[in-house]
Design an enzyme around this catalytic site. Structure first.
Site, PDB file in Angstrom:
ATOM      1  N   THR A   1       0.828  -1.211   0.000  1.00 55.61           N
ATOM      2  CA  THR A   1       0.000   0.000   0.000  1.00 55.61           C
ATOM      3  C   THR A   1       0.854   1.248   0.000  1.00 55.61           C
ATOM      4  O   THR A   1       1.949   1.234   0.549  1.00 55.61           O
ATOM      5  CB  THR A   1      -0.818   0.043   1.307  1.00 55.61           C
ATOM      6  OG1 THR A   1      -1.632  -1.105   1.353  1.00 55.61           O
ATOM      7  CG2 THR A   1      -1.694   1.276   1.411  1.00 55.61           C
TER       8      THR A   1
ATOM      9  N   GLY B   1      -5.390  -4.628   7.148  1.00 58.53           N
ATOM     10  CA  GLY B   1      -6.576  -3.794   7.015  1.00 58.53           C
ATOM     11  C   GLY B   1      -7.732  -4.184   7.901  1.00 58.53           C
ATOM     12  O   GLY B   1      -8.472  -3.334   8.414  1.00 58.53           O
TER      13      GLY B   1
HETATM   14  C1  SD4 Z   1      -4.896  -3.869   3.246  1.00 55.14           C
HETATM   15  N1  SD4 Z   1      -3.996  -2.085   4.548  1.00 55.14           N
HETATM   16  O1  SD4 Z   1      -5.380  -4.158   2.156  1.00 55.14           O
HETATM   17  C2  SD4 Z   1      -3.864  -2.784   3.305  1.00 55.14           C
HETATM   18  C3  SD4 Z   1      -2.530  -3.380   3.104  1.00 55.14           C
HETATM   19  C4  SD4 Z   1      -1.389  -2.495   3.441  1.00 55.14           C
HETATM   20  O2  SD4 Z   1       0.845  -2.083   3.380  1.00 55.14           O
HETATM   21  O3  SD4 Z   1      -1.499  -1.477   4.027  1.00 55.14           O
HETATM   22  N2  SD4 Z   1      -0.192  -2.876   3.113  1.00 55.14           N
HETATM   23  O4  SD4 Z   1      -5.176  -4.464   4.290  1.00 55.14           O
END
Ligand code: SD4
Length: 344
Positions: free
Chosen positions: A205, A259
């Site tokens: 992300t 998340g």
């Molecule tokens: C998720 N929060 O899809 C995101 C993944 C993430 O660094 O932040 N990765 O859960």
């Protein structure tokens, strides 16, 4: 000679600086231009450095924070070697699905989730915000909307990293999070050590928040989500109040990591509300992490969540469950990576 054009330029400049009540500062020395106010951009993980540069192309010319946070994370979405966007890790069926959201200083927001074969989900999220009566479009509907807005339908092409990792993962198909997989030194990109070749579960992300020279805040967040997730899974990143929240009176925050546990506490909304109560950005992020620890108990040892926040005074702070979370910062005077404090 002091001609009319120069006079107009200098009077516009000084009235702008008076209007904002701020000093006129020399801009990024390398760029050789002037900016008013004190713009600042912060974003998650190592990829944030390049993304911040993209955002600075706008912030550094007195542009709007909203434009900057869109342009900034597009850099990451376009980078096939990276963690976000079409070259990223697919879901467990081998298909890359993308989530993104954006929010501006007027509490306008837009979001897409479970979107396939579109290169820049963040820009589709912005169109949802600006061109529809809705906040969130998902799946086929989000893709149809993107096509109707002229976004091209791309072929799915996993990066070599993602292809290799997916093939490894298929051997065991184990759901096992890799903490800090986003950090290139820990696991992603050209420096990936062998640990990354085990095909373990991970997530990818970029979250970005910025304040422009007018003192207005905006934020963006874009992701391929957890690698090898169940088909249809959506994380916190496209959810306003979870992966991203902006309140132009108070501050803005973004989240990264698992998340599901950010959603559980409406993470970034909590961070902004804590700043509203008077906590510094770092204290607010720490208190939000504490809430996750309280809810998860011992299980928190096995997950990573990091929060990153900016308040209306331009102060920055972050906190994470585990060591290893870092963010990139760019302002008139600084460009750097910062290691973040953690619960464990
Ligand atoms: C998720 N929060 O899809 C995101 C993944 C993430 O660094 O932040 N990765 O859960």
């Amino acid at each position: 000679m002091f001609n009319r054009r120069k006079f107009l330029q200098s009077s516009v400049f000084s009235s702008l600086s008076m209007a904002f009540g701020k000093k006129v500062l020399a801009g990024d020395p390398g760029a050789g231009h002037l900016v008013t106010g004190n713009p600042i951009v912060i974003s998650t993980w190592d990829e944030g450095l390049a993304a911040n540069k993209g955002a600075w192309e706008i912030l550094g010319y007195n542009g709007r924070a909203l434009d900057a946070v869109e342009a900034g994370v597009r850099v990451t979405e376009a980078s096939l070697n990276c963690c976000v966007g079409l070259g990223a890790n697919p879901d467990r069926d081998g298909i890359v699905t993308l989530d993104a959201c954006i929010m501006d200083e007027f509490a306008n927001c837009g979001s897409v989730a479970f979107l396939e074969r579109i290169k820049h989900p963040i820009s589709v999220a912005r169109r949802v915000m600006e061109k529809t009566p809705h906040v969130m479009l998902v799946g086929v509907g989000a893709q149809e909307f993107a096509l109707s807005e002229g976004f091209p339908l791309e072929k799915q092409k996993l990066s070599e990293d993602a292809q290799r990792t997916y093939e490894q993962w298929l051997k065991k198909s184990e759901y096992k999070p890799v903490i800090n997989i986003e950090n290139s030194k820990a696991g992603h990109g050209p420096f990936a050590p062998a640990q990354f070749d085990n095909g373990q579960w991970n997530h990818d992300t970029i979250g970005m928040v910025a304040m422009d020279a007018m003192g207005n805040l905006s934020g963006s967040c874009t992701t391929s989500g957890m690698g090898f997730k169940m088909r249809g899974r959506v994380g916190d990143s496209p959810i306003i109040g979870a992966g991203l929240f902006v309140d132009n009176e108070v501050g803005a925050a973004t989240a990264t990591g698992q998340g599901e546990d950010v959603i559980r506490i409406c993470g970034t909304h909590a961070v902004v509300e804590l700043m509203r109560q008077g906590h510094s950005p770092e204290q607010a992020c720490k208190k939000a992490v504490e809430r996750i620890i309280k809810v998860k108990g011992e299980k928190a040892k096995g997950i990573q969540v990091g929060f990153l926040a900016l308040n209306k005074r331009g102060e920055v702070g972050a906190f994470a469950i585990q060591k290893g979370f870092s963010y990139a910062l760019k302002s008139n005077t600084e460009e750097k990576m910062v290691q973040v404090g953690s619960w464990y």
